[in-house]
Design a protein around this motif. Sequence first.
Motif, PDB file in Angstrom:
ATOM      1  N   CYS A 216       6.415  -7.756 -42.423  1.00  0.00           N
ATOM      2  CA  CYS A 216       5.064  -8.340 -42.796  1.00  0.00           C
ATOM      3  C   CYS A 216       5.006  -9.262 -43.815  1.00  0.00           C
ATOM      4  N   LEU A 217       6.051  -9.721 -44.305  1.00  0.00           N
ATOM      5  CA  LEU A 217       6.097 -10.634 -45.530  1.00  0.00           C
ATOM      6  C   LEU A 217       6.002 -10.297 -46.836  1.00  0.00           C
ATOM      7  N   TYR A 218       5.452  -8.961 -46.935  1.00  0.00           N
ATOM      8  CA  TYR A 218       5.215  -8.803 -48.539  1.00  0.00           C
ATOM      9  C   TYR A 218       6.257  -9.018 -49.296  1.00  0.00           C
ATOM     10  N   TYR A 219       7.132  -8.903 -49.200  1.00  0.00           N
ATOM     11  CA  TYR A 219       8.325  -8.868 -50.082  1.00  0.00           C
ATOM     12  C   TYR A 219       8.638 -10.465 -50.815  1.00  0.00           C
ATOM     13  N   ARG A 220       7.802 -11.261 -50.017  1.00  0.00           N
ATOM     14  CA  ARG A 220       7.607 -12.751 -50.675  1.00  0.00           C
ATOM     15  C   ARG A 220       6.790 -12.882 -51.708  1.00  0.00           C
ATOM     16  N   VAL A 221       5.646 -11.857 -51.836  1.00  0.00           N
ATOM     17  CA  VAL A 221       5.007 -12.162 -53.041  1.00  0.00           C
ATOM     18  C   VAL A 221       5.656 -11.565 -54.238  1.00  0.00           C
ATOM     19  N   PRO A 222       5.119 -12.339 -55.361  1.00  0.00           N
ATOM     20  CA  PRO A 222       5.671 -12.052 -56.806  1.00  0.00           C
ATOM     21  C   PRO A 222       5.596 -10.409 -56.933  1.00  0.00           C
ATOM     22  N   GLY A 223       6.786  -9.742 -57.235  1.00  0.00           N
ATOM     23  CA  GLY A 223       7.034  -8.357 -57.533  1.00  0.00           C
ATOM     24  C   GLY A 223       6.725  -7.531 -56.161  1.00  0.00           C
ATOM     25  N   GLY A 224       6.786  -8.240 -55.023  1.00  0.00           N
ATOM     26  CA  GLY A 224       6.738  -7.396 -53.775  1.00  0.00           C
ATOM     27  C   GLY A 224       7.955  -6.830 -53.680  1.00  0.00           C
ATOM     28  N   GLY A 225       7.903  -5.947 -52.570  1.00  0.00           N
ATOM     29  CA  GLY A 225       9.312  -5.389 -52.150  1.00  0.00           C
ATOM     30  C   GLY A 225       9.128  -5.120 -50.587  1.00  0.00           C
ATOM     31  N   VAL A 226      10.271  -4.617 -49.912  1.00  0.00           N
ATOM     32  CA  VAL A 226       9.831  -4.202 -48.430  1.00  0.00           C
ATOM     33  C   VAL A 226       9.112  -2.689 -48.247  1.00  0.00           C
ATOM     34  N   CYS A 227       8.369  -2.586 -47.502  1.00  0.00           N
ATOM     35  CA  CYS A 227       7.690  -1.535 -47.015  1.00  0.00           C
ATOM     36  C   CYS A 227       8.513  -0.372 -46.516  1.00  0.00           C
ATOM     37  N   GLY A 228       7.943   0.678 -46.452  1.00  0.00           N
ATOM     38  CA  GLY A 228       8.964   1.946 -46.319  1.00  0.00           C
ATOM     39  C   GLY A 228       9.161   1.807 -44.666  1.00  0.00           C
ATOM     40  N   ASP A 229       8.691   1.234 -43.805  1.00  0.00           N
ATOM     41  CA  ASP A 229       8.728   1.147 -42.315  1.00  0.00           C
ATOM     42  C   ASP A 229       9.496  -0.277 -42.130  1.00  0.00           C
ATOM     43  N   CYS A 230       9.779  -1.122 -43.068  1.00  0.00           N
ATOM     44  CA  CYS A 230      10.351  -2.423 -42.643  1.00  0.00           C
ATOM     45  C   CYS A 230      11.659  -2.628 -41.703  1.00  0.00           C
ATOM     46  N   CYS A 231      11.657  -3.422 -41.190  1.00  0.00           N
ATOM     47  CA  CYS A 231      13.099  -3.749 -40.509  1.00  0.00           C
ATOM     48  C   CYS A 231      14.045  -3.974 -41.260  1.00  0.00           C
ATOM     49  N   PHE A 232      13.888  -4.393 -42.692  1.00  0.00           N
ATOM     50  CA  PHE A 232      14.903  -4.669 -43.569  1.00  0.00           C
ATOM     51  C   PHE A 232      15.071  -3.754 -44.488  1.00  0.00           C
ATOM     52  N   THR A 233      16.120  -3.211 -45.021  1.00  0.00           N
ATOM     53  CA  THR A 233      16.512  -2.008 -45.917  1.00  0.00           C
ATOM     54  C   THR A 233      16.441  -2.601 -47.325  1.00  0.00           C
ATOM     55  N   ARG A 234      16.326  -3.904 -47.502  1.00  0.00           N
ATOM     56  CA  ARG A 234      16.077  -4.631 -48.688  1.00  0.00           C
ATOM     57  C   ARG A 234      15.848  -5.902 -48.568  1.00  0.00           C
ATOM     58  N   ALA A 235      14.983  -6.673 -49.544  1.00  0.00           N
ATOM     59  CA  ALA A 235      14.472  -7.713 -49.453  1.00  0.00           C
ATOM     60  C   ALA A 235      15.435  -8.720 -48.978  1.00  0.00           C
ATOM     61  N   PRO A 236      15.285  -9.658 -48.129  1.00  0.00           N
ATOM     62  CA  PRO A 236      16.247 -10.758 -47.950  1.00  0.00           C
ATOM     63  C   PRO A 236      15.932 -11.856 -49.266  1.00  0.00           C
ATOM     64  N   ARG A 237      17.273 -12.565 -49.572  1.00  0.00           N
ATOM     65  CA  ARG A 237      17.320 -13.016 -50.982  1.00  0.00           C
ATOM     66  C   ARG A 237      17.188 -14.630 -50.563  1.00  0.00           C
ATOM     67  N   SER A 238      17.728 -15.310 -49.864  1.00  0.00           N
ATOM     68  CA  SER A 238      17.560 -16.543 -49.467  1.00  0.00           C
ATOM     69  C   SER A 238      17.274 -17.052 -47.895  1.00  0.00           C
ATOM     70  N   SER A 239      16.026 -17.025 -47.609  1.00  0.00           N
ATOM     71  CA  SER A 239      15.706 -17.481 -46.464  1.00  0.00           C
ATOM     72  C   SER A 239      14.023 -18.044 -46.719  1.00  0.00           C
ATOM     73  N   PRO A 240      14.127 -19.453 -46.253  1.00  0.00           N
ATOM     74  CA  PRO A 240      12.628 -19.945 -46.648  1.00  0.00           C
ATOM     75  C   PRO A 240      11.613 -19.166 -45.624  1.00  0.00           C
ATOM     76  N   ARG A 241      12.016 -18.685 -44.655  1.00  0.00           N
ATOM     77  CA  ARG A 241      11.072 -18.233 -43.564  1.00  0.00           C
ATOM     78  C   ARG A 241      11.535 -16.800 -43.149  1.00  0.00           C
ATOM     79  N   ALA A 242      11.161 -15.690 -43.136  1.00  0.00           N
ATOM     80  CA  ALA A 242      11.652 -14.405 -42.905  1.00  0.00           C
ATOM     81  C   ALA A 242      11.487 -14.309 -41.210  1.00  0.00           C
TER      82      ALA A 242
END
Length: 245
Positions: A216-242
Motif C-alpha cells: 500500500c506504500l505506507y512504509y514510504r511516509v515518515p515513520g511508517g513501516g510495513v503492514c502486517g499483511d504486506c508482501c514485504f517482510t521489511r521496508a525496502p531501502r532504496s527504490s524510488p517507486r515500490a
Amino acid sequence: MDLDPGLAALRPLGGFFVLRTAGKAPRPLPTLAQAYGEPPSTEHGDPLVSRIRKVADALRAPEERIAASVAQLGLAARLWSVTLGCAALYGTIPDLDPRLLRWDPEGSAPDDLWLTEVHPRRADPAGVGAAVLHGHLEPLHAALTARYRVATGLLWGNAGSALAGAARQLDGWARADGRTDAADRARALTAELFTHPLLAGTGTFTGNAFRRHSCCLYYRVPGGGVCGDCCFTRAPRSSPRAPSG
C-alpha cells in the motif's frame, strides 16, 4: 432479522462498522457518487482531492499517490465493515448506492458516512459484490488511477486487505459475544468474496489470515513501516517507486 432504520445492531462493533442513518450532517456534504464522478467538480468542490490532501498533510506523505492509496484503503475498510456487519448480523444489507451515501472528506478516520435511506438488499456474495466491488470500488479506482496514477494492482490489494481486516475484526467480536452464527456467516461470505475475479489475485486468504501480493506504500511516509499483511517482510531501502501490482 429485518434491517432497522438506525442499523442499531452495528453500534456495539463501533469504529469502522457504524453507519449514520439519522440526524443532520454538520454541513452539506457530497455523496460518494459525486466523489467518484467525472468531471468531479460539484457544489462541494472536489471531495476526492480534498480527502487526499487531508490524508497527505496528516501523514506528511512525500507523494500524492501514497495519500491516495491510504485514503482508498480507509474508505474500502468502511464499506466492507458496514456490509459484512449487516450481512452477518441482519442476514441482509442496506442499499449502498453511492448516491445515497454522504461522505465527509474533511472528517477524521474512520471515514464518516451517512446513509440517507435504508432499503434492504440481498446479502449473498453476488449482492455484496455488486454493492461494494462494482458500486464503489470500481469507480473509485478508476478515479484514482486516472488522476493520481495509482496502480490498479495496488488498489485491489488494498481492497483485499480491507476486506480481510473487516472480517477478522467482526469474527473476533462475534465469537467473544457468543455470536458464532454471525462469525460463521461472515467467514463464509468473506471466503466466497475472495473468489471474485477482482479479488482472487490480491493475496492469500486462509481462515482469517491474509497475505497480500502488493504494497500500500505506507512504509514510504515518515515513520511508517510495513503492514502486517504486506508482501514485504521489511521496508525496502532504496527504490524510488515500490512494487504496486
